[in-house]
Write a protein that holds these residues in place. Structure first.
Motif, PDB file in Angstrom:
ATOM      1  N   ASN A  55       0.821  -1.211   0.000  1.00  0.00           N
ATOM      2  CA  ASN A  55       0.000   0.000   0.000  1.00  0.00           C
ATOM      3  C   ASN A  55       0.856   1.262   0.000  1.00  0.00           C
ATOM      4  O   ASN A  55       0.483   2.272   0.588  1.00  0.00           O
ATOM      5  N   VAL A  56       2.020   1.176  -0.670  1.00  0.00           N
ATOM      6  CA  VAL A  56       2.916   2.340  -0.688  1.00  0.00           C
ATOM      7  C   VAL A  56       3.312   2.718  -2.113  1.00  0.00           C
ATOM      8  O   VAL A  56       4.329   3.375  -2.334  1.00  0.00           O
ATOM      9  N   GLY A  57       2.498   2.282  -3.090  1.00  0.00           N
ATOM     10  CA  GLY A  57       2.747   2.677  -4.468  1.00  0.00           C
ATOM     11  C   GLY A  57       3.626   1.736  -5.259  1.00  0.00           C
ATOM     12  O   GLY A  57       3.840   1.945  -6.457  1.00  0.00           O
ATOM     13  N   ASN A  58       4.137   0.676  -4.614  1.00  0.00           N
ATOM     14  CA  ASN A  58       4.954  -0.305  -5.329  1.00  0.00           C
ATOM     15  C   ASN A  58       4.097  -1.512  -5.715  1.00  0.00           C
ATOM     16  O   ASN A  58       2.907  -1.577  -5.412  1.00  0.00           O
ATOM     17  N   ARG A  59       4.726  -2.484  -6.359  1.00  0.00           N
ATOM     18  CA  ARG A  59       4.034  -3.705  -6.763  1.00  0.00           C
ATOM     19  C   ARG A  59       4.796  -4.901  -6.191  1.00  0.00           C
ATOM     20  O   ARG A  59       5.594  -5.534  -6.880  1.00  0.00           O
ATOM     21  N   PRO A  60       4.559  -5.216  -4.910  1.00  0.00           N
ATOM     22  CA  PRO A  60       5.300  -6.310  -4.274  1.00  0.00           C
ATOM     23  C   PRO A  60       4.944  -7.667  -4.879  1.00  0.00           C
ATOM     24  O   PRO A  60       3.854  -7.868  -5.423  1.00  0.00           O
ATOM     25  N   VAL A  61       5.863  -8.605  -4.742  1.00  0.00           N
ATOM     26  CA  VAL A  61       5.613  -9.973  -5.178  1.00  0.00           C
ATOM     27  C   VAL A  61       6.331 -10.911  -4.210  1.00  0.00           C
ATOM     28  O   VAL A  61       7.436 -10.621  -3.747  1.00  0.00           O
ATOM     29  N   CYS A  62       5.664 -12.025  -3.896  1.00  0.00           N
ATOM     30  CA  CYS A  62       6.229 -13.013  -2.976  1.00  0.00           C
ATOM     31  C   CYS A  62       6.483 -14.324  -3.706  1.00  0.00           C
ATOM     32  O   CYS A  62       5.796 -14.669  -4.676  1.00  0.00           O
ATOM     33  N   GLY A  63       7.453 -15.055  -3.231  1.00  0.00           N
ATOM     34  CA  GLY A  63       7.752 -16.379  -3.746  1.00  0.00           C
ATOM     35  C   GLY A  63       8.235 -17.252  -2.607  1.00  0.00           C
ATOM     36  O   GLY A  63       8.224 -16.852  -1.440  1.00  0.00           O
ATOM     37  N   ALA A  64       8.656 -18.465  -2.929  1.00  0.00           N
ATOM     38  CA  ALA A  64       9.153 -19.378  -1.898  1.00  0.00           C
ATOM     39  C   ALA A  64      10.330 -20.169  -2.445  1.00  0.00           C
ATOM     40  O   ALA A  64      10.355 -20.533  -3.624  1.00  0.00           O
TER      41      ALA A  64
END
Length: 383
Positions: free
Chosen positions: A77-86
């Motif tokens: 919610n800070v203008g970026n586009r986060p992505v998660c992986g494992a």
């Protein structure tokens, strides 16, 4: 640039989401995470600073960071586009998918009966509302930013499928996915529902509905069925694009029983409980009933196919039992092994052609009054 603040005594540290850390407007190092999920600021003077923090996903599937009981940033919610992986069950997070900076979090994973994935970090439990779906047969968990569903993360676990012992005892084909951890130990996810056979390709399939969508895990493998309906399935090994193993090949074998009242349509086999009775899961194998001439008698069997590495593999197997004519004059097949002490199923007149006695005794049947009749065709096969 988006940032969050950490405090130690009177000192305030401004941490950029991409790693750099400033104090009083001057860059003094960069932050990362430790193996016990603390934030570590590695100062340029060589002195690290550690901070106890809390990591949790909120109800929108956003990763949030708290310190001192207060949330200090929502990374989604800070203008970026986060992505998660494992990787080896370690959560990897990029604050922005286009940036190189990544931090790691370690915890305990669990799957609930609604296909939600929980992640507990230092006692703080989060629940990810997502879904398992993989056409290649692995365990890949997808979750989306509920404020922007175009933002999706995939958590791919490396491991193997095996039959859940409790499910097998009850005659259900429940599968466990045993995955590898960073330290070489193993843990498992248990799928909430029973597997089926996809009758279109005779491959193992896990299918379920969630939030008005249908999801699948198509587990490619080689299916074999014995004359006594013992089912053996060898799951194919799968590798990633880099050649690393993502799914180990395993084999399981289950006993099953034939429970249909006739020999028509598809083959339906019900998994046996440990006491030998029929269980709760019935597998449907797409194919055709057929016949083959044995040494001493005409045998009833089944034919099915699978696509393996682009090639069609045809399998034909005979049932363990005998053809005979019942008191009502109808031809039937009696199984030697079944859910009851003896099971006989009828063969419709359209599937068998009878006539006068044959020279080959294997093609003859005897009626209840002693008359011998010959078989000229069975399930479309002429003799």
């Amino acid at each position: 640039m988006a940032s969050f603040q950490l405090k130690k005594g009177a000192d305030v540290f401004d941490c950029d989401v991409f790693g750099p850390v400033k104090k009083n407007g001057n860059q003094i190092g960069a932050w990362t995470t430790s193996k016990d999920n603390k934030i570590v600021i590695n100062q340029t003077n060589g002195s690290p600073l550690t901070f106890d923090v809390t990591w949790k996903f909120n109800s929108d599937n956003h990763l949030c960071l708290s310190s001192g009981g207060n949330q200090i940033i929502d990374f989604h919610n800070v203008g970026n586009r986060p992505v998660c992986g494992a990787r080896t069950a370690v959560l990897l997070t990029k604050p922005d998918k286009g940036a190189a900076f990544t931090f790691e979090l370690r915890g305990e994973w669990d799957l609930d009966e609604n296909h939600n994935l929980s992640f507990t970090i230092n006692g703080a439990k989060s629940t990810l509302d997502g879904f398992i779906d993989d056409p290649l047969g692995g365990f890949v968990y997808h979750f989306r930013n509920k404020k922007d569903i175009t933002q999706e993360s995939l958590l791919a676990f490396v491991g193997k499928w095996q039959v859940n012992n409790s499910g097998a005892a009850a005659g259900a084909l429940i599968m466990d996915f045993v995955y590898s951890r960073e330290d070489g130990s193993e843990d498992k996810f248990t799928l909430p529902k029973s597997m089926i056979i996809n009758r279109a390709n005779n491959q193992l399939l896990y299918q379920y509905d969630k939030n008005n969508e249908t999801f699948n895990i198509q587990i490619a493998g080689l299916l074999k069925i014995s004359k006594d309906f013992e089912i053996t399935y060898t799951i194919d090994r799968q590798v990633s694009g880099s050649g690393a193993e993502r799914l180990t090949s395993t084999t399981f074998t289950l006993g099953a029983v034939f429970n249909k009242p006739n020999l028509s349509g598809d083959l339906e086999l019900t998994i046996k409980k440990t006491d030998g009775t029929a269980g709760s899961t019935t597998l449907t194998i797409g194919g055709n009933f057929t016949a083959m001439l044995g040494a001493n008698q005409l045998q009833v069997g089944y034919s099915f196919s699978q696509i393996r590495s682009g090639n069609t593999i045809n399998t034909v197997f005979a049932f363990n039992g005998t053809l005979n004519i019942a008191h009502n004059g109808q031809v039937q097949f009696t199984f030697e092994k079944s859910a009851s002490s003896q099971l006989s199923v009828s063969i419709s007149a359209e599937n068998i052609q009878l006539g006068s006695a044959r020279a080959n005794a294997a093609l003859n049947l005897k009626t209840q009054d002693g008359k011998v009749v010959g078989i000229f065709g069975l399930f479309g096969v002429s003799f």
